[in-house]
Scaffold this motif. Structure first.
Motif, mmCIF file in Angstrom:
data_model
loop_
_atom_site.group_PDB
_atom_site.id
_atom_site.type_symbol
_atom_site.label_atom_id
_atom_site.label_comp_id
_atom_site.label_asym_id
_atom_site.label_seq_id
_atom_site.Cartn_x
_atom_site.Cartn_y
_atom_site.Cartn_z
ATOM 1 N N THR A 1 44.313 35.151 51.617
ATOM 2 C CA THR A 1 44.829 35.100 52.995
ATOM 3 C C THR A 1 45.887 36.179 53.182
ATOM 4 O O THR A 1 46.762 36.359 52.326
ATOM 5 C CB THR A 1 45.469 33.717 53.274
ATOM 6 O OG1 THR A 1 44.510 32.702 52.998
ATOM 7 C CG2 THR A 1 45.916 33.619 54.726
ATOM 8 N N SER B 1 49.126 37.401 55.291
ATOM 9 C CA SER B 1 50.182 36.823 56.136
ATOM 10 C C SER B 1 50.172 37.459 57.511
ATOM 11 O O SER B 1 49.633 38.561 57.704
ATOM 12 C CB SER B 1 51.551 37.010 55.480
ATOM 13 O OG SER B 1 51.858 38.390 55.342
ATOM 14 N N ASP B 2 50.772 36.775 58.474
ATOM 15 C CA ASP B 2 50.770 37.258 59.861
ATOM 16 C C ASP B 2 51.392 38.646 59.982
ATOM 17 O O ASP B 2 50.937 39.463 60.796
ATOM 18 C CB ASP B 2 51.535 36.275 60.762
ATOM 19 C CG ASP B 2 50.783 34.955 60.923
ATOM 20 O OD1 ASP B 2 49.568 34.945 60.670
ATOM 21 O OD2 ASP B 2 51.418 33.958 61.314
ATOM 22 N N ASP B 3 52.422 38.919 59.195
ATOM 23 C CA ASP B 3 53.056 40.248 59.282
ATOM 24 C C ASP B 3 52.385 41.284 58.384
ATOM 25 O O ASP B 3 52.844 42.419 58.290
ATOM 26 C CB ASP B 3 54.542 40.154 58.938
ATOM 27 C CG ASP B 3 54.799 39.639 57.532
ATOM 28 O OD1 ASP B 3 53.815 39.398 56.799
ATOM 29 O OD2 ASP B 3 55.981 39.473 57.174
ATOM 30 N N LYS B 4 51.282 40.854 57.713
ATOM 31 C CA LYS B 4 50.494 41.744 56.851
ATOM 32 C C LYS B 4 51.269 42.288 55.657
ATOM 33 O O LYS B 4 50.876 43.273 55.057
ATOM 34 C CB LYS B 4 49.920 42.919 57.665
ATOM 35 C CG LYS B 4 49.050 42.505 58.827
ATOM 36 C CD LYS B 4 48.558 43.702 59.605
ATOM 37 C CE LYS B 4 47.763 43.270 60.835
ATOM 38 N NZ LYS B 4 47.366 44.436 61.656
ATOM 39 N N LEU C 1 52.065 40.282 52.934
ATOM 40 C CA LEU C 1 51.717 39.538 51.725
ATOM 41 C C LEU C 1 50.224 39.223 51.721
ATOM 42 O O LEU C 1 49.634 38.915 52.761
ATOM 43 C CB LEU C 1 52.495 38.225 51.646
ATOM 44 C CG LEU C 1 54.003 38.274 51.379
ATOM 45 C CD1 LEU C 1 54.583 36.870 51.458
ATOM 46 C CD2 LEU C 1 54.305 38.896 50.023
ATOM 47 N N ILE D 1 48.053 36.415 49.832
ATOM 48 C CA ILE D 1 48.262 35.184 49.064
ATOM 49 C C ILE D 1 46.903 34.647 48.633
ATOM 50 O O ILE D 1 45.993 34.453 49.453
ATOM 51 C CB ILE D 1 49.001 34.139 49.914
ATOM 52 C CG1 ILE D 1 50.359 34.696 50.344
ATOM 53 C CG2 ILE D 1 49.188 32.837 49.133
ATOM 54 C CD1 ILE D 1 51.032 33.913 51.436
ATOM 55 N N LYS E 1 48.372 28.340 44.281
ATOM 56 C CA LYS E 1 48.514 29.561 45.077
ATOM 57 C C LYS E 1 49.424 30.551 44.368
ATOM 58 O O LYS E 1 50.278 30.170 43.556
ATOM 59 C CB LYS E 1 49.108 29.240 46.451
ATOM 60 C CG LYS E 1 48.182 28.507 47.388
ATOM 61 C CD LYS E 1 48.834 28.317 48.755
ATOM 62 C CE LYS E 1 47.892 27.610 49.719
ATOM 63 N NZ LYS E 1 48.509 27.442 51.062
ATOM 64 N N ILE F 1 51.103 34.898 44.968
ATOM 65 C CA ILE F 1 51.109 36.189 45.675
ATOM 66 C C ILE F 1 50.336 37.204 44.846
ATOM 67 O O ILE F 1 50.586 37.358 43.639
ATOM 68 C CB ILE F 1 52.556 36.660 45.907
ATOM 69 C CG1 ILE F 1 53.269 35.709 46.878
ATOM 70 C CG2 ILE F 1 52.587 38.079 46.435
ATOM 71 C CD1 ILE F 1 54.746 35.982 47.039
ATOM 72 N N LYS G 1 52.011 42.684 47.618
ATOM 73 C CA LYS G 1 53.205 42.717 48.460
ATOM 74 C C LYS G 1 53.319 44.064 49.148
ATOM 75 O O LYS G 1 53.183 45.107 48.504
ATOM 76 C CB LYS G 1 54.476 42.506 47.614
ATOM 77 C CG LYS G 1 54.651 41.128 47.034
ATOM 78 C CD LYS G 1 55.960 41.067 46.245
ATOM 79 C CE LYS G 1 56.201 39.695 45.641
ATOM 80 N NZ LYS G 1 57.473 39.646 44.880
ATOM 81 N N ASN H 1 52.041 48.008 54.560
ATOM 82 C CA ASN H 1 51.624 46.621 54.437
ATOM 83 C C ASN H 1 50.448 46.536 53.466
ATOM 84 O O ASN H 1 49.962 47.564 52.974
ATOM 85 C CB ASN H 1 51.304 45.989 55.796
ATOM 86 C CG ASN H 1 50.177 46.694 56.529
ATOM 87 O OD1 ASN H 1 49.259 47.226 55.910
ATOM 88 N ND2 ASN H 1 50.234 46.705 57.851
#
Length: 535
Positions: A70, A72-75, A77, A79, A131, A133, A136, A201
């Motif tokens: 997945t 993250s919304d801010d691109k 991370l 995960i 889960k 990371i 990054k 990102n």
């Protein structure tokens, strides 16, 4: 007893031997080679409830390990959620990497992150999820603005650090050796602005960084940019270093113990330091700063730089011409302990304790009290002008006359605006006249005379058009200046504002008729408003 179908189902043939109970089947599964498979409790329970059960019973299902990635919304991370195998295959490093590729992860990936997550397959129960990371992003790092590292102590630094006595107390009259420099001494070393470091990102998009602000090193009088190193400012004379915006100047300095009838008036091209007092009737004028370690009584001080008086300034009211006997006037800032019956004029005026019955004119800030939360007293007299006034207590209980004028320079801006409008009207009138002359010239039959006249008129028109453009630009600047001045005009009271204080902000007036607690007085919606401070 059990066998594995091609679709991953674990089957039990009950055609010959029917199991006695669900618990029997489950116990048998846990003892078999299929103990890690996912038991299908619903299928087993339904078998015992059914009147016509199927001859083949699905008792469990084999599952391979799976990884979902997945963003993250801010691109920033990626995960990974790993679901461990249940009787199936563990997830290999290469297969896991393929999931990252499918999720479009392009930067910030570290194999160590992925290996750490995959290692959980051998540490956690079958079928559990975990889960971690996997990649990054990196935020951009903005560049640093140009920095100016001061390598010498200035007079201002010295005045901030009184000498420590042997018993641990501070001697407020002794500030140690005078700060001074020699010719050729390095004053400031410039640290250039940096461009910053771009970020990214996990999808590989670049995140631009903001470059630091580039500032130029400014050489004031008595200094120059080093010929061997353009990032260094050096002194060209012996004297006292004084900070200016983005640079420094070095003042010649005149030091005297007292200014009295014996010493005479002082008029000096550099800075003046008086270690004692200035007696009544004396005058001190300096191109640089004036620093007084004692008191000033009924004297006149004029400086192109700053004026600092470590003790008080004392004047008297002269009824014959309704003036004050002590005056301090400078183009820089005034720093004093306290004042009474004195005229003060500067860009910024900072008074440590109190000012009584003074006439004060500041371009920007008038502060009565020490920094952080000024609690000084201001009463009697008049504030002729200031943009911001900060004090602890304004006025007093006896009701001594106190008048405060904020944004008084707005009247000058308004007058300049009126003159500018008049000049623009005159310019427009001239252009109308020239246009009529141009139309008249166009009717001439003599071509040579006609062209010469049109050329002259055109040149004059261009001159007036440029003049009109400049006037319109000046009008816009004046309008912006007035707006900023009125928007920033503020009276801040940190303790008490007494009744009987007349407050002018530009062309509006408010007279206090009661005592106010800590408050702020501003011009809002073309009206003076008092806002109370909340703690």
């Amino acid at each position: 007893m059990f066998k594995l179908a091609h679709n991953g189902n674990v089957l039990l043939d009950i055609g010959k031997h029917s199991p006695p109970s669900a618990a029997f089947i489950i116990e048998a599964l846990e003892e078999s080679n299929f103990c890690d498979c996912k038991i299908d409790y619903d299928s087993i329970n339904n078998f015992f409830k059914s009147k016509n059960p199927e001859p083949i019973l699905v008792v469990a299902t084999k599952h391979d390990a799976i990884l979902s990635v997945t963003i993250s919304d801010d691109k920033m991370l990626a995960i990974g959620e790993l679901t461990l195998a249940q009787g199936g295959n563990v997830l290999s490093l290469d297969d896991a990497k393929m999931q990252l590729v499918k999720a479009r992860v392009a930067r910030g990936y570290k194999q160590a992150f992925l290996e750490k997550l995959l290692q959980k397959q051998f540490e956690m129960p079958a079928g559990s999820s975990t889960k971690g990371i996997l990649a990054k992003g990196r935020l951009p790092i903005d560049g640093q603005d140009t920095k100016f590292n001061t390598l010498v102590k200035t007079l201002k630094d010295r005045l901030k650090t009184p000498k420590l006595k042997d018993d641990g107390s501070v001697d407020m009259r002794d500030f140690g050796k005078l700060a001074s420099v020699s010719p050729g001494e390095t004053l400031i070393r410039q640290q250039p602005a940096t461009p910053g470091k771009e970020g990214f990102n996990v999808l590989g998009d670049l995140l631009p960084a903001k470059s630091g602000e580039i500032l130029s090193l400014v050489s004031g009088e008595g200094t120059e940019i080093s010929k061997s190193n353009p990032l260094e400012l050096v002194s060209t004379i012996a004297g006292v270093p004084v900070e200016i915006n983005n640079g420094m100047r070095v003042d010649d300095i005149f030091t005297i113990s007292e200014v009295t009838v014996k010493s005479g008036h002082i008029d000096f091209n550099g800075s003046v330091i008086v270690s004692g007092n200035i007696e009544p009737g004396m005058r001190v004028k300096a191109k640089g700063d004036i620093t007084i370690f004692g008191t000033v009584e009924s004297a006149q001080l004029t400086a192109d730089g700053n004026i600092t008086v470590k003790q008080g300034i004392i004047g008297h009211y002269k009824p014959e011409d309704k003036s004050l006997s002590c005056t301090l006037n400078c183009k820089g800032d005034i720093y004093i302990s306290h004042a009474q019956y004195s005229y003060l004029e500067a860009t910024n005026i900072l008074i440590e304790r109190q000012a009584s019955h003074c006439s004060i004119k500041a371009v920007n800030l008038l502060q009565v009290g020490q920094a952080e939360l000024p609690k000084g007293r201001l009463f009697g007299g008049e504030v002729l002008n200031a943009t911001t006034l900060i004090a602890g207590e304004i006025g007093n209980e006896s009701g001594a006359k106190m008048v405060i004028n904020l944004a008084a320079s707005g009247a000058e801006i308004t007058a300049d605006t009126d003159n500018c409008f008049q000049d623009l009207a005159n310019t427009d009138k001239q252009l109308d006249t020239l246009q009529a002359a141009l139309e008249k010239a166009d009717l001439l039959k003599d071509i040579e005379k006609k062209n010469m006249l049109i050329g002259k008129i055109g040149a004059t028109q261009q001159h007036y058009c440029q003049q009109a453009e400049q006037l319109e630009k000046r009008l816009s600047n004046l309008e912006n200046n007035l707006h900023d001045l009125l928007n920033n005009a503020n009276l801040a009271v940190n303790s008490v504002l007494h009744s009987g204080v007349v407050i002018h902000i530009f062309d509006k007036v408010l007279k206090t008729t009661r005592t106010y607690p800590p408050c702020s007085v501003k011009l809002q919606n073309n009206k003076i408003e008092v806002e109370f401070k909340t703690h």
